[in-house]
Structure formats: structure tokens, C-alpha cells
Design an enzyme around this catalytic site. Structure first.
Site, PDB file in Angstrom:
ATOM      1  N   THR A 182       0.860  -1.179   0.000  1.00  0.00           N
ATOM      2  CA  THR A 182       0.000   0.000   0.000  1.00  0.00           C
ATOM      3  C   THR A 182       0.894   1.226   0.000  1.00  0.00           C
ATOM      4  O   THR A 182       1.971   1.226   0.595  1.00  0.00           O
ATOM      5  CB  THR A 182      -0.906   0.049   1.239  1.00  0.00           C
ATOM      6  OG1 THR A 182      -0.067   0.025   2.389  1.00  0.00           O
ATOM      7  CG2 THR A 182      -1.868  -1.101   1.284  1.00  0.00           C
ATOM      8  N   GLU A 329      -6.327  -2.903  -0.427  1.00  0.00           N
ATOM      9  CA  GLU A 329      -6.716  -4.056   0.377  1.00  0.00           C
ATOM     10  C   GLU A 329      -7.865  -4.833  -0.249  1.00  0.00           C
ATOM     11  O   GLU A 329      -8.183  -5.933   0.178  1.00  0.00           O
ATOM     12  CB  GLU A 329      -7.153  -3.580   1.788  1.00  0.00           C
ATOM     13  CG  GLU A 329      -6.031  -3.080   2.679  1.00  0.00           C
ATOM     14  CD  GLU A 329      -5.624  -1.625   2.407  1.00  0.00           C
ATOM     15  OE1 GLU A 329      -5.979  -1.088   1.341  1.00  0.00           O
ATOM     16  OE2 GLU A 329      -4.937  -1.037   3.265  1.00  0.00           O
ATOM     17  N   LYS A 439     -13.510  18.160  12.363  1.00  0.00           N
ATOM     18  CA  LYS A 439     -14.561  18.275  13.363  1.00  0.00           C
ATOM     19  C   LYS A 439     -14.559  19.700  13.900  1.00  0.00           C
ATOM     20  O   LYS A 439     -13.618  20.114  14.577  1.00  0.00           O
ATOM     21  CB  LYS A 439     -14.297  17.270  14.486  1.00  0.00           C
ATOM     22  CG  LYS A 439     -15.556  16.609  14.954  1.00  0.00           C
ATOM     23  CD  LYS A 439     -15.254  15.417  15.815  1.00  0.00           C
ATOM     24  CE  LYS A 439     -16.550  14.797  16.268  1.00  0.00           C
ATOM     25  NZ  LYS A 439     -16.346  13.721  17.209  1.00  0.00           N
ATOM     26  N   TRP A 444     -19.117  17.303  12.146  1.00  0.00           N
ATOM     27  CA  TRP A 444     -18.242  16.908  11.052  1.00  0.00           C
ATOM     28  C   TRP A 444     -18.513  17.738   9.808  1.00  0.00           C
ATOM     29  O   TRP A 444     -19.665  17.914   9.421  1.00  0.00           O
ATOM     30  CB  TRP A 444     -18.480  15.444  10.674  1.00  0.00           C
ATOM     31  CG  TRP A 444     -17.841  14.484  11.617  1.00  0.00           C
ATOM     32  CD1 TRP A 444     -17.258  14.786  12.810  1.00  0.00           C
ATOM     33  CD2 TRP A 444     -17.736  13.074  11.462  1.00  0.00           C
ATOM     34  NE1 TRP A 444     -16.787  13.648  13.403  1.00  0.00           N
ATOM     35  CE2 TRP A 444     -17.074  12.580  12.599  1.00  0.00           C
ATOM     36  CE3 TRP A 444     -18.137  12.174  10.478  1.00  0.00           C
ATOM     37  CZ2 TRP A 444     -16.801  11.231  12.782  1.00  0.00           C
ATOM     38  CZ3 TRP A 444     -17.862  10.833  10.655  1.00  0.00           C
ATOM     39  CH2 TRP A 444     -17.200  10.364  11.791  1.00  0.00           C
TER      40      TRP A 444
END
Ligand code: AMP
Length: 544
Positions: A182, A329, A439, A444
Site C-alpha cells: 500500500t 486491500e 470536526k 463533522w
């Protein structure tokens, strides 16, 4: 197998080659517009490559690594290496030499096939390679490069000397086929891995969705395929396997350069590609690029959020641009944003919104959006949570990383680390990475939504939004904006004004009025061309 045992048909990569070689033996596979092979050649070259690797000592369970730009050779490795029972390690050639060394050692590579261009990397790390036994040269030139790396031979010469017949074994379908790392922006790269069964099921799953679309976002036998996602990046999203199984004409562009890519699309009649938004942006902005007709081109845009502004610019050129979502993944494809037939009558602005949603799951992909207590969020197009998934083609874990693997699969679902909501038609919309959420006073605010809004300003070339610490609110959004060359009158005030209009319309959470704007010259990118928010935070926020 005894006569009494029912035949257990194993899902092996070699089975993907059965049909095209029979149905489309003369179909072309083109490299850089200069070299042309047929599928019959592909079959033979795959066998020769396996023979050549076997001669070099490659056995079942060994790992063969490749360092190349997108090429016909790479496609041959996609098949030959797993088919002989070895593991293909697709090295990310854009990582630093030290990171490449780490991945080669960690994956325990036995043989490396290396493009002449990357020899300097191997020269640099050669003394520290502990397990690599043989290195093979990949080159487009006749002349041998001067190098201190001991080479076992050159790819074409080895193929020419090998037999065109190779008895590919019947392996258990769970045999590991591929591995790669990754492109994490922090910490060491993490290895993921996929079996034959997973690659075959991913190929069929992707084709089931792409092949059955009524018109938009469809991949069919008449298409001409060219990847513009590096083959080291999650098997070029698995599309070379799909294209090969379909038996379509394929074009491998070598090293990416906007002019060259546009020319190949036009000259070779490319109709289907995939890329990250940065590449699409680059192709649309290439000087003189308007002279290429792109109206037959479909492009699956993923790896990062496509902004509606970019999508509209593509639609204006007649391009069928639509989003896809996945990660290293997950092999990678999880969802695709194909329109329903009725949506095609919508005006471009409304279509762009739908095309930029993160899409609906492929067959066999189970998706849930969950809150911190792992409770499923309602599909109301508002309630956000983490995307968790199950599918037959997800990595079982990270190579030799037990703790990280447990975290990835916590509770029996793969945790993507992506935050999204889902609407009543099943379309996901990613709003952030869990690590990137902002935040503000407990609420959010989606950085991707803010980026999308700012990208709609005509003076903005590129934008990235990150959270900056704030004494009063905890965090505030900071937009880093690259103005378009020659854009007049673009300043922080004008951009704030533009964003506030969207707040007034209720498009984005009210807290977004706290947005700060900073004009910058460039936005840092990762090795696969995505916005690198970790680097941006380091560069633009106070450290400590
Ligand atoms: P990688 O493993 O490098 O391919 O990165 C995977 C990550 O890219 C995902 O976890 C998402 O955060 C992001 N990503 C991929 N596709 C999309 C998309 N269509 N929209 C937004 N983010 C995406």
C-alpha cells in the site's frame, strides 16, 4: 485425483486465457503504438516467459518482482508468474529507493525483472538485497545499458531461447498469486496479497457490472482498452485481467506523458481507460489537447474523489466519466457509479453529481456504513459512518503484520477507514477518510464536499482541504488553492464568498463558514498521483 472424486474446478488465473486465445486469436495487444502482438502471441510468450523463469530457478511459491512502466511485458507477467505457481510482486517504482528496498526484502523477492530506467535504483540498494538471486533486464532498446547490476539476461532474448510449451500446473485456487504494498503516506509500506480464486472472482465481478450496463459505463467486446493507472497500483485495478478475458484490443502506453496518452487514444481508437482524478485533469488541461476527439472515450475515475467540476469538464468533451471506489486491500473494485438509464436524460450538472457518487457495490460485495458502535446507518443520503465490507476478493490481512491485520478485519468486516453516507438507491458517497475528517465544534464537515465546491470556482485549478487546529472550535477547515494560470481576480475573499453561497443554499454544513483559504503554488501528491494530505499538514500547519 481419483476417478471417484468429483471434479473440483479450481478458479485459476490460467483459465482467464482460455476463451480469448480461442475466440480472438488475432486481436492486437499494442505497446506504445510501436510493438504489436496478437493474443496467440500472448499465449506463446506467457509460456516462454514461464519457461525462462523456470530456467532461472523460479519454483512454486517463489516471488518474482517487476519494475516496469505499463507494457505488454507486464501483462505477460500478470499471467505467467501466477500461472507457474509463483507470486507476482508488482513494485511501486515511484516509491523512494529505501522504500523499494524495504518492499523487496519484506516480500522476499527471488527474481526481479527491471526496466533499464530503474537500474539506478537497484544500483543504489544492491548491496543490501539479501534474497534476490537473479535480475533480468527489460528494455525497448537494442543497446545494453552500462550498469553495475549483475544481469542474468534480457527479457526478449530469454523468451526467444525458451520453449513455447510450458505445462502450467493445476494449483489449488487458494495459491497466492500477487502481492504489492500500500502506498501509505506514513509509516512503512504494508503488503497485501491475493489468491488465484480472488483474482478470478474479481474479474468476473467487475465484468458482471461493466458488461451488463445498458450503455453508459459499459465495457464490451468492441472496446479498446488502455490503462492509465500504473500496473503496480492494485493490478491496474484488475482491468487487464478483464480486458484479456474479453479478448479486446489492448494498448499499453509505457511511461505516462499527456501528449503521448492523448495521441494513443486517438490513433489506436482507445474507448475505455481508468485513472485517478489528477491524470484526467492533466489530460483535459494538456496544451493543444483540444484537437483530440475524446467523444468515444469512457473513463473510470477512482483512487480519489472526482470533483463535479472535473466530471463536467469531461462531459463537455463528450467523455463518459464515472467514479469507481476501491483500495489496495480490496483487489480493488468495490463499487461503480453507473447511471440508471433514466439518469442519462438529466442535464450535465445533475449527471455529474450522480457520476461522482462513489457508486453501488459489485455483485458479491456486501457494504455497510457503520457508526462507532458498529450499528448500520440508515440509507438516507445524510447519515455518515465508516464503510465496512465483505467480498470474496479482499486481502486476508497485511503480510507479516498480525496486529494491523486484526485491526483491518475487526469484527469480521474489512474496515476501509473511509467515511460515507448511502442513499435510498444504494449509492455510496465518500465524504472523507477517517483520518482526514474535520470536526468543527463537534460537527463533522466533509473535506471532500468543500473541495468539490471550491473546484467549481472558475479561477481554481486545484484544491485540497485539511483541518487546522483552532483554539475555539477545535478544528477549522483550511483550503489550499492553486489558482488557474492567468485567472484574474481570484483571492481569498472571492473564494470565501463563493463557498459561503453554498453554505447559504444548505449544500454543506453551516460550520463551513469558518473556512480559511490560502493560495499556494502546488498541491503535494502521493506516488500514485493522489492528494497527499499528510504532507500538506506537515507543510502548512504548525507542527508540535
Ligand atoms: P489505495 O489503497 O492507494 O488505492 O487508496 C485507497 C483509498 O483511496 C480509499 O480507501 C479511499 O480513501 C480513496 N478512494 C478510492 N476511490 C475513491 C473514490 N471514488 N472517492 C473517494 N475516495 C476514493
Amino acid at each position: 485425483m481419483t476417478a471417484a472424486t468429483p471434479y473440483a474446478y479450481q478458479l485459476l488465473v490460467k483459465r482467464l486465457l482460455l476463451n480469448p486465445v480461442v475466440d480472438a486469436p488475432d486481436q492486437e495487444i499494442v505497446y506504445r503504438g510501436t510493438r504489436r502482438h496478437t493474443y496467440r502471441d500472448l499465449r506463446e510468450r506467457v509460456a516462454r516467459l514461464a519457461g525462462a523463469l523456470a530456467r532461472l530457478g523460479v519454483e512454486r511459491g517463489d516471488t518474482v518482482a517487476v519494475m516496469d512502466w505499463d507494457s505488454h511485458r507486464y501483462l505477460e507477467c500478470f499471467f505467467a508468474v501466477p500461472m507457474m505457481g509463483a507470486v507476482l510482486h508488482t513494485i511501486n517504482v515511484r516509491l523512494s529507493a529505501e522504500q523499494i528496498l524495504y518492499t523487496i526484502e519484506h516480500a522476499e523477492d527471488d527474481v526481479i525483472l527491471v526496466n533499464a530506467e530503474f537500474l539506478p535504483i537497484l544500483e543504489h540498494i544492491r548491496g543490501r538485497l539479501s534474497g534476490v538471486k537473479k535480475i533480468v533486464l527489460l528494455t525497448d532498446d537494442e543497446a545494453r545499458p552500462a550498469t553495475t547490476v549483475p544481469l542474468e539476461g534480457e527479457y526478449e532474448a530469454l523468451l526467444a531461447a525458451a520453449s513455447p510449451d510450458f505445462a502450467f500446473p493445476d494449483l489449488p485456487e487458494e495459491t497466492r498469486a500477487t502481492t504489492f504494498y500500500t502506498t501509505g503516506t506514513t509509516g512503512l509500506p504494508k503488503g497485501v496479497y491475493f489468491s488465484h480464486r480472488q483474482l478470478v472472482l474479481h474479474t468476473l465481478g467487475a465484468l458482471a457490472v461493466l458488461g451488463t450496463a445498458t450503455s453508459q459505463g459499459r465495457f464490451h467486446r468492441g472496446d479498446v482498452y488502455m490503462p492509465i493507472t500504473p500496473m503496480f497500483h492494485v493490478h491496474a485495478w484488475g482491468l487487464p485481467y478483464v480486458a484479456t478475458m474479453l479478448g479486446v484490443k489492448q494498448v499499453y502506453p509505457g511511461k505516462y506523458a499527456p501528449d503521448h496518452l492523448l495521441e494513443l487514444i486517438a490513433r489506436e481508437g482507445v474507448t475505455l481507460s481508468h485513472c485517478v482524478p489528477t491524470i484526467l485533469h492533466m489530460l483535459l488541461k494538456a496544451p493543444g489537447g483540444e484537437r483530440f476527439d475524446l467523444s468515444r472515450w469512457k473513463v473510470l475515475v477512482g483512487g480519489a474523489a472526482m470533483s463535479t467540476a472535473l466530471c463536467q469538464a469531461a462531459l463537455a468533451r463528450g467523455i463518459d466519466a464515472f467514479a469507481g471506489y476501491g483500495m489496495s486491500e480490496t483487489c480493488p473494485i468495490l463499487t461503480l457509479a453507473q447511471l440508471d438509464p433514466g439518469d442519462l436524460a438529466l442535464p450535465p450538472e445533475a449527471q455529474a453529481v450522480r457520476r461522482c457518487k462513489t457508486g453501488r457495490p459489485l455483485p458479491l460485495v456486501e457494504v455497510r456504513v457503520v457508526d462507532e458502535a458498529q450499528a448500520t446507518q440508515p440509507p438516507d443520503g445524510r447519515s455518515t459512518g465508516e464503510i465496512v465490507v465483505r467480498a470474496p476478493w479482499l486481502t486476508q490481512g497485511y503480510l507479516k503484520e498480525e496486529k494491523a491485520s486484526e485491526r483491518l478485519w475487526h469484527g469480521g468486516w474489512l474496515h476501509t477507514g473511509d467515511v460515507a453516507h448511502r442513499d435510498d438507491r444504494g449509492f455510496l458517497k465518500i465524504t472523507d477518510r477517517t483520518k482526514d475528517v474535520i470536526k468543527i465544534g463537534g460537527e463533522w464537515v466533509s473535506s471532500l464536499e468543500l473541495e468539490d465546491i471550491l473546484a467549481q470556482h472558475p479561477g481554481v485549478a486545484e484544491v485540497a482541504v485539511i483541518g487546522m487546529p483552532d483554539a475555539k472550535w477545535g478544528e477549522k477547515p483550511l483550503a489550499l488553492v492553486v489558482p488557474k494560470a492567468g485567472a484574474a481576480g481570484i483571492d481569498e475573499r472571492a473564494l470565501r464568498h463563493h463557498a459561503h453561497a453554498f453554505v447559504e443554499k444548505g449544500v454543506v454544513n453551516r460550520q463551513a463558514v469558518l473556512l480559511e483559504i490560502r493560495l499556494v503554488e502546488a498541491i503535494d501528491k502521493t506516488s500514485v498521483g493522489k492528494v497527499n494530505k499528510v504532507a500538506l499538514r506537515q507543510k502548512h500547519l504548525p507542527q508540535g
